[in-house]
Motif scaffolding. Structure first.
Motif: not given
Length: 123
Positions: A44-54, A56-66, A76-78
């Protein structure tokens, strides 16, 4: 015919179902027969997505393999997790409203602790 019955019984004993199982492969989604799936180890692959400037964790970001149509979304926690991944190198695409799309190239997904950190910049 005896070989087919033997294979079916063997798969039942191993706890596998007799239907096709979807796994993510380096070439995208591919439905594989159970007999093929029994020999493939997935991770599996897991991770977190954050805003570059702040930061902060981003909720609802779409992640997929090309090359794949299977998409997961950050919680909710990114955080996100993609399961049933065949080990290999992948390009990971992420997109979010009002942020620039991101493509992380040649991510090596092997072993058991595959964790990445993605940062997105506002558009």
């Amino acid at each position: 015919m005896k070989k087919l019955v033997f294979l079916f019984v063997t798969l039942l004993v191993l706890g596998l179902e007799s239907q096709a199982v979807k796994v993510v492969t380096p070439v995208g989604d591919k439905e594989m027969e159970v007999a093929e799936m029994a020999t493939i180890t997935t991770t599996s692959l897991s991770g977190v997505v954050l805003d570059t400037e702040t930061g902060e964790a981003l909720t609802g970001v779409a992640i997929r393999f090309e090359g794949s149509n299977e998409t997961v979304y950050t919680d909710f926690d990114g955080n996100f997790k993609i399961t049933n991944v065949v080990p290999g190198n992948y390009n990971i695409l992420s997109s979010y409203i009002s942020y620039k799309d991101n493509k992380l190239k040649n991510v090596n997904v092997n072993g058991v602790n595959n964790v990445i950190r993605l940062v997105l910049k506002q558009d």
